[in-house]
Design an enzyme around this catalytic site. Structure first.
Site, PDB file in Angstrom:
ATOM      1  N   GLY A   1       0.831  -1.201   0.000  1.00 50.18           N
ATOM      2  CA  GLY A   1       0.000   0.000   0.000  1.00 50.18           C
ATOM      3  C   GLY A   1       0.866   1.252   0.000  1.00 50.18           C
TER       4      GLY A   1
ATOM      5  N   GLY B   1      -0.317   4.856  -1.075  1.00 47.79           N
ATOM      6  CA  GLY B   1      -1.443   5.454  -0.369  1.00 47.79           C
ATOM      7  C   GLY B   1      -1.039   6.621   0.514  1.00 47.79           C
TER       8      GLY B   1
ATOM      9  N   GLY C   1       1.054   5.209   3.320  1.00 50.41           N
ATOM     10  CA  GLY C   1       2.076   4.336   2.746  1.00 50.41           C
ATOM     11  C   GLY C   1       3.238   5.073   2.125  1.00 50.41           C
TER      12      GLY C   1
ATOM     13  N   LYS D   1     -10.457  -4.930  11.744  1.00 51.80           N
ATOM     14  CA  LYS D   1      -9.073  -4.864  12.239  1.00 51.80           C
ATOM     15  C   LYS D   1      -8.833  -5.922  13.314  1.00 51.80           C
ATOM     16  CE  LYS D   1      -8.033  -0.062  11.037  1.00 51.80           C
ATOM     17  NZ  LYS D   1      -7.683   1.302  11.525  1.00 51.80           N
TER      18      LYS D   1
ATOM     19  N   ARG E   1      -6.136  -8.936  13.433  1.00 51.70           N
ATOM     20  CA  ARG E   1      -5.289  -9.188  14.614  1.00 51.70           C
ATOM     21  C   ARG E   1      -5.386 -10.645  15.061  1.00 51.70           C
ATOM     22  NH1 ARG E   1      -5.194  -4.497  19.252  1.00 51.70           N
ATOM     23  NH2 ARG E   1      -4.600  -2.714  17.956  1.00 51.70           N
TER      24      ARG E   1
END
Length: 313
Positions: A10, A13, A16, A138, A142
């Protein structure tokens, strides 16, 4: 100490590109994933070529080609994923599960930093719909990381200045209001604002640091912890003017979601947790976490009055 080789996924971005720059500046051999799906996106291609000119190495791989991802991962020691998790740009958080599978198979990665960089999702179990999808996804990533026993660091970078500071934390704009400013409640909830280049600097510092292994690193430099009112006061002092302040009640703010599209509703939900509930500052940093400015006091982070100066005529 030998510096780790880094792969940024990424890399073209918003965050990024800053991670790539910070990695190169810190002397890491830096790889940037080049995906064939880039198609005719000339801006992304030109950015990738500019990274190459600065010393980065481009490595081709696709999320639809598991073997190519595994081979890309095998080139490096650390993987940093910065794929977008905001709905008004693109929302690709769960694509990281394919990256987790590649890292697991490759078996050589010393540290993985997934695409977090905002609020700590582990503290957002009571988040409202529809914005909670960001935190749920997220946490799903994880869970996959930890079940695969992949060494990790989670970066909680709070409010990006580009989206929250120049506009004095107003929705729907990126520049300062001219006459009036809307306060969330009384405007006295503590928030953490971060210059995005500093986010990248702290992130890169964490990747070879044993103190951050399998921990969350919160970016909470003390001078950037302030209320919305304090942020507005900094702008008023710089500008030499006073803005009319209009308070929005919690109920009115949440009611405004009804007229919005999905992305807007997600944004309002996140603003609610930040500016009404104080989710960035209403907890103490736990023993299994660290605070970046305490770990790296040598970083001269950008203060928000300095950041705001760029908006002066």
């Amino acid at each position: 100490m030998v510096k780790s080789k880094v792969l940024v996924v990424g890399g073209t971005g918003y965050i990024g590109k800053r991670i790539v720059k910070a990695s190169l500046a810190a002397g890491h051999t830096t790889y940037v994933l080049q995906r064939p799906e880039i198609g005719l996106d000339i801006d992304k291609l030109q950015m990738l070529l500019s990274f190459k000119e600065q010393g980065a190495r481009l490595v081709e791989a696709s999320f639809s080609d598991h073997r190519s991802l595994v081979e890309a991962v095998k080139e490096v020691d650390v993987v940093i994923c910065t794929m977008s998790g905001v709905h008004f740009r693109s929302h690709n958080i769960l694509l990281q599960l394919k990256l987790v599978e590649a890292i697991k198979e490759a078996g050589n990665i010393k540290r993985f930093l997934p695409s977090e960089f905002g609020m700590d999702p582990s503290l957002m179990g009571d988040a409202i719909e529809p914005g909670r999808v960001t935190f749920d996804e997220k946490m799903e990533v994880r869970k996959a990381i930890e079940e695969a026993h992949i060494p990790y660091t989670y970066i909680s970078a709070n409010c990006f200045a580009g989206y929250f500071v120049g506009n004095l934390s107003q929705l729907g704009t990126l520049v300062p209001p001219k006459d009036k400013v809307y306060l969330y409640g009384d405007g006295n909830v503590k928030v953490v604002y971060m210059d995005e280049d500093d986010v990248a600097t702290y992130t890169i510092k964490s990747i070879d640091d044993p103190r951050t292994m399998n921990k969350t690193v919160y970016l909470r430099p003390p001078e950037n912890i302030m209320t919305q009112r304090e942020l507005i006061a900094k702008w008023e002092k710089l500008k030499g003017t006073q803005l009319e302040k209009i308070s929005i009640s919690e109920q009115d703010f949440l009611s405004s979601m009804k007229e919005m599209d999905y992305a807007g509703q997600v944004g309002v939900g996140h603003f609610y947790h930040i500016f009404y509930e104080g989710c960035l500052t209403n907890f103490e940093i736990a023993q299994n976490a660290e605070e970046a400015s305490a770990l790296y006091p040598e970083v001269c982070y950008t203060r928000m009055d300095e950041y705001l100066k760029r908006f002066l005529n």
